[in-house]
Motif scaffolding. Structure first.
Motif, PDB file in Angstrom:
ATOM      1  N   ALA A   4       0.689  -1.118   0.307  1.00 44.08           N
ATOM      2  CA  ALA A   4       0.584   0.116   0.010  1.00 44.08           C
ATOM      3  C   ALA A   4       0.929   1.353   0.047  1.00 44.08           C
ATOM      4  N   GLN A   5       0.801   1.986  -0.904  1.00 44.88           N
ATOM      5  CA  GLN A   5       1.116   3.581  -0.728  1.00 44.88           C
ATOM      6  C   GLN A   5       0.742   4.486  -1.245  1.00 44.88           C
ATOM      7  N   ALA A   6       0.964   5.991  -0.262  1.00 51.76           N
ATOM      8  CA  ALA A   6       0.127   6.909  -0.950  1.00 51.76           C
ATOM      9  C   ALA A   6       0.146   7.335  -2.128  1.00 51.76           C
ATOM     10  N   VAL A   7      -1.015   7.876  -2.544  1.00 48.76           N
ATOM     11  CA  VAL A   7       0.146   8.806  -3.603  1.00 48.76           C
ATOM     12  C   VAL A   7       0.539  10.237  -3.812  1.00 48.76           C
ATOM     13  N   GLU A   8       1.651  10.725  -4.102  1.00 51.38           N
ATOM     14  CA  GLU A   8       2.004  12.402  -3.750  1.00 51.38           C
ATOM     15  C   GLU A   8       1.528  13.056  -4.945  1.00 51.38           C
ATOM     16  N   GLY A   9       1.929  13.984  -4.471  1.00 54.80           N
ATOM     17  CA  GLY A   9       1.352  15.424  -5.576  1.00 54.80           C
ATOM     18  C   GLY A   9       0.025  15.483  -6.154  1.00 54.80           C
ATOM     19  N   LEU A  10      -0.463  15.383  -5.975  1.00 54.71           N
ATOM     20  CA  LEU A  10      -2.072  15.407  -6.165  1.00 54.71           C
ATOM     21  C   LEU A  10      -2.389  17.111  -6.011  1.00 54.71           C
ATOM     22  N   PRO A  11      -3.025  17.615  -6.807  1.00 52.68           N
ATOM     23  CA  PRO A  11      -3.152  18.837  -6.660  1.00 52.68           C
ATOM     24  C   PRO A  11      -4.048  18.850  -5.583  1.00 52.68           C
ATOM     25  N   PRO A  12      -4.660  20.378  -4.903  1.00 51.16           N
ATOM     26  CA  PRO A  12      -6.066  20.467  -4.163  1.00 51.16           C
ATOM     27  C   PRO A  12      -7.339  20.353  -5.237  1.00 51.16           C
ATOM     28  N   VAL A  13      -8.334  19.486  -5.067  1.00 55.01           N
ATOM     29  CA  VAL A  13      -9.696  19.337  -5.343  1.00 55.01           C
ATOM     30  C   VAL A  13     -10.412  20.822  -4.899  1.00 55.01           C
ATOM     31  N   THR A  14     -10.755  20.726  -5.977  1.00 49.49           N
ATOM     32  CA  THR A  14     -12.276  21.902  -5.427  1.00 49.49           C
ATOM     33  C   THR A  14     -13.242  21.557  -6.191  1.00 49.49           C
ATOM     34  N   GLY A  15     -14.627  22.595  -5.761  1.00 49.03           N
ATOM     35  CA  GLY A  15     -15.637  21.937  -6.409  1.00 49.03           C
ATOM     36  C   GLY A  15     -16.164  21.819  -7.958  1.00 49.03           C
ATOM     37  N   GLY A  16     -16.796  20.768  -8.169  1.00 48.17           N
ATOM     38  CA  GLY A  16     -16.718  20.670  -9.948  1.00 48.17           C
ATOM     39  C   GLY A  16     -15.310  20.096 -10.599  1.00 48.17           C
ATOM     40  N   ASP A  17     -14.747  19.623 -10.259  1.00 47.63           N
ATOM     41  CA  ASP A  17     -13.717  18.514 -10.916  1.00 47.63           C
ATOM     42  C   ASP A  17     -13.882  17.367  -9.985  1.00 47.63           C
ATOM     43  N   ASP A  18     -13.251  17.060 -12.177  1.00 49.70           N
ATOM     44  CA  ASP A  18     -13.583  15.726 -12.388  1.00 49.70           C
ATOM     45  C   ASP A  18     -12.247  14.647 -11.787  1.00 49.70           C
ATOM     46  N   LEU A  19     -13.309  14.091 -10.503  1.00 49.64           N
ATOM     47  CA  LEU A  19     -11.352  13.291  -9.759  1.00 49.64           C
ATOM     48  C   LEU A  19     -10.930  12.221 -10.404  1.00 49.64           C
ATOM     49  N   ALA A  20     -11.907  11.640 -11.662  1.00 50.15           N
ATOM     50  CA  ALA A  20     -10.646  10.840 -12.412  1.00 50.15           C
ATOM     51  C   ALA A  20      -9.750  11.666 -12.892  1.00 50.15           C
ATOM     52  N   ALA A  21     -10.314  12.955 -13.551  1.00 51.27           N
ATOM     53  CA  ALA A  21      -9.293  13.219 -14.768  1.00 51.27           C
ATOM     54  C   ALA A  21      -7.785  14.051 -13.419  1.00 51.27           C
ATOM     55  N   VAL A  22      -7.977  14.178 -12.205  1.00 53.59           N
ATOM     56  CA  VAL A  22      -7.273  15.330 -10.862  1.00 53.59           C
ATOM     57  C   VAL A  22      -6.254  13.682 -10.985  1.00 53.59           C
ATOM     58  N   VAL A  23      -6.811  12.208 -10.385  1.00 56.85           N
ATOM     59  CA  VAL A  23      -6.551  11.217 -10.131  1.00 56.85           C
ATOM     60  C   VAL A  23      -5.114  10.995 -10.480  1.00 56.85           C
ATOM     61  N   ALA A  24      -5.822  10.647 -12.123  1.00 57.48           N
ATOM     62  CA  ALA A  24      -5.039  10.072 -12.581  1.00 57.48           C
ATOM     63  C   ALA A  24      -3.868  10.488 -13.059  1.00 57.48           C
ATOM     64  N   PRO A  25      -3.290  11.464 -13.808  1.00 59.09           N
ATOM     65  CA  PRO A  25      -2.046  11.423 -13.939  1.00 59.09           C
ATOM     66  C   PRO A  25      -1.044  11.061 -12.533  1.00 59.09           C
ATOM     67  N   ALA A  26      -1.175  11.272 -11.405  1.00 60.63           N
ATOM     68  CA  ALA A  26      -0.259  10.761  -9.931  1.00 60.63           C
ATOM     69  C   ALA A  26      -0.588   9.565  -9.759  1.00 60.63           C
ATOM     70  N   LEU A  27      -1.636   9.069 -10.947  1.00 56.98           N
ATOM     71  CA  LEU A  27      -1.738   7.458  -9.905  1.00 56.98           C
ATOM     72  C   LEU A  27      -0.480   6.912 -11.395  1.00 56.98           C
ATOM     73  N   ARG A  28      -0.527   7.226 -12.794  1.00 59.28           N
ATOM     74  CA  ARG A  28       0.584   6.776 -13.211  1.00 59.28           C
ATOM     75  C   ARG A  28       2.273   6.546 -12.555  1.00 59.28           C
ATOM     76  N   GLU A  29       2.487   7.670 -11.939  1.00 58.41           N
ATOM     77  CA  GLU A  29       3.893   8.134 -11.647  1.00 58.41           C
ATOM     78  C   GLU A  29       3.335   7.227 -10.053  1.00 58.41           C
ATOM     79  N   LEU A  30       3.065   6.215  -9.561  1.00 58.42           N
ATOM     80  CA  LEU A  30       3.141   5.409  -8.640  1.00 58.42           C
ATOM     81  C   LEU A  30       4.435   4.756  -9.709  1.00 58.42           C
ATOM     82  N   VAL A  31       5.631   4.270  -8.347  1.00 59.03           N
ATOM     83  CA  VAL A  31       6.194   2.851  -8.320  1.00 59.03           C
ATOM     84  C   VAL A  31       6.751   2.537  -7.813  1.00 59.03           C
ATOM     85  N   TRP A  32       6.507   0.552  -7.761  1.00 63.01           N
ATOM     86  CA  TRP A  32       6.663   0.040  -7.628  1.00 63.01           C
ATOM     87  C   TRP A  32       7.576  -0.794  -6.837  1.00 63.01           C
TER      88      TRP A  32
END
Lengths: 260, 260
Positions: A4-32
């Motif tokens: 289990a690891q935290a996702v780093e480097g997420l920008p702040p989330v604000t009203g109306g954001d598409d959460l998948a669009a916010v999270v997906a780029p940071a998820l791509r950066e995960l290294v296992w």
């Protein structure tokens, strides 16, 4: 092996954001540890309800105690217990429209702009399904998704994270029919797996660290193609709950007081 | 990165076993993603209370319902709630001498010889300290130790693992004084970290798989040189618990019934 690891480097989330669009780029950066990157089939993406609720514009005005109490009342379908606080306010443990039993109906005044409060997502299972679809569209994989919140527990000090929304995750792991080493059917047979995933993720997400998302790997046996029932099934129906009305002790005390 | 894996190849534990002697050889065989082996400083060894209790000879006779009820009564300091079961027996949620609130006082009839039942370890924190000392003596490292049990929760379906004993682990992670992004003090400030470790470990240990021990890596910030207070501090004192006597609802119902 569970990882289990935290996702780093997420920008702040604000009203109306598409959460998948916010999270997906940071998820791509995960290294296992095996050198692989990103999110894979069988992973579970665990998201704090706070960012889900922010994206879903669940901020309400709470400039005064009255406004805060009105916000809590709007999220209350049943008062389970209440107790006066030293400051004159009342601590209320209530059931929410989502079926959850929580202090202050899960209405959150921390890490939100002054004078506002954050309601829980209206339908956290739908939030989880939507995030799952969005991640699939962006990343081409369908991880399980768990939406978490932090709760106090009766009889236990400290708070812990539980699952309030889920998609594509076996929230209740059914071991009924399995037998112990002596051939008897197991007693403790239905594991709240989604709650345990939420707890494991909390250990890496942490509080107030700006890391509201984690990914848990190694539980592919708990990730399903179908979205499934969601975390709603973890909320015990009032009719089945021993603590719906409180214990026999309180009942007896009420009887005794009435007769005194 | 949090990693958790079950310990494979443990022999059955029986009364009088030195648990550290039983577990240490299997711990040496662990292999981690980076190629390292065994247990390291900063790891947490998580052990199901069942094997601790077996080693500590906590099996008692339970050939009849009366014997089983006597065993439960011997582990009961306070009845929190009770409800008749369809089969004529009574489900009792009670507080145990260890301060835990559990169905049937945690007395376990599964995976024990027919006609017996297993009591919880008498002092699970001492059990954890003893195991820690024993592992140190055998392996030359002092991992944190958590002793777990499986409990039902009010208002939630399914069971989950919690920490009933601990040594060298920060059981309550105190975030008081930390501030949110807006400078306000955090509300949810004390995390039941040991319970979350127990939950994470359950996901890899599983039930009835003969894998009662897991090791969690990546939480060195929660592992301490001193043994510390143990999991006893997670048990909320009766005086502070809102659900000590049940809710206002039950009280009111008792009053109304007495007057009717």
């Amino acid at each position: 092996m569970l990882l289990a690891q935290a996702v780093e480097g997420l920008p702040p989330v604000t009203g109306g954001d598409d959460l998948a669009a916010v999270v997906a780029p940071a998820l791509r950066e995960l290294v296992w540890p095996d050198g692989s990157t990103g999110v894979a089939e069988g992973d579970v993406v665990v998201v704090a309800s706070k960012v889900v609720a922010k994206a879903e514009r669940r901020l309400v005005a709470a400039r005064t105690r009255e406004e805060l109490e009105a916000a809590i009342a709007s999220q209350t379908v049943r008062v389970v217990a209440e107790r006066p606080r030293p400051d004159g306010s009342t601590l209320r443990i209530v059931q929410t429209p989502q079926g959850l039993v929580m202090a202050a109906a899960g209405v959150d005044s921390s890490d939100v702009p002054l004078g506002t409060a954050l309601l829980l997502p209206e339908d956290p299972d739908e939030s989880a399904r939507r995030l799952r679809r969005g991640l699939d569209a962006r990343l081409g994989v369908r991880p399980g998704v768990v939406v978490t919140d932090t709760v106090g527990r009766p009889w236990r000090e400290g708070v812990a994270d539980i699952a309030i929304g889920a998609a594509g995750v076996v929230v209740l792991q059914d071991h009924r029919g399995r037998r112990d080493g002596y051939g008897r059917e197991l007693r403790m047979t239905t594991i709240a797996a989604a709650d345990e995933i939420a707890a494991a993720a909390e250990l890496v997400k942490g509080k107030a660290d700006g890391r509201p998302v984690a990914v848990v790997r190694g539980l592919a046996h708990l990730v399903t193609t179908e979205d499934g029932d969601g975390a709603r099934v973890l909320a015990r129906s009032a009719a089945e709950d021993l603590f719906r009305e409180g214990s026999a002790e309180a009942y007896a005390r009420g009887r005794a007081d009435a007769r005194a």
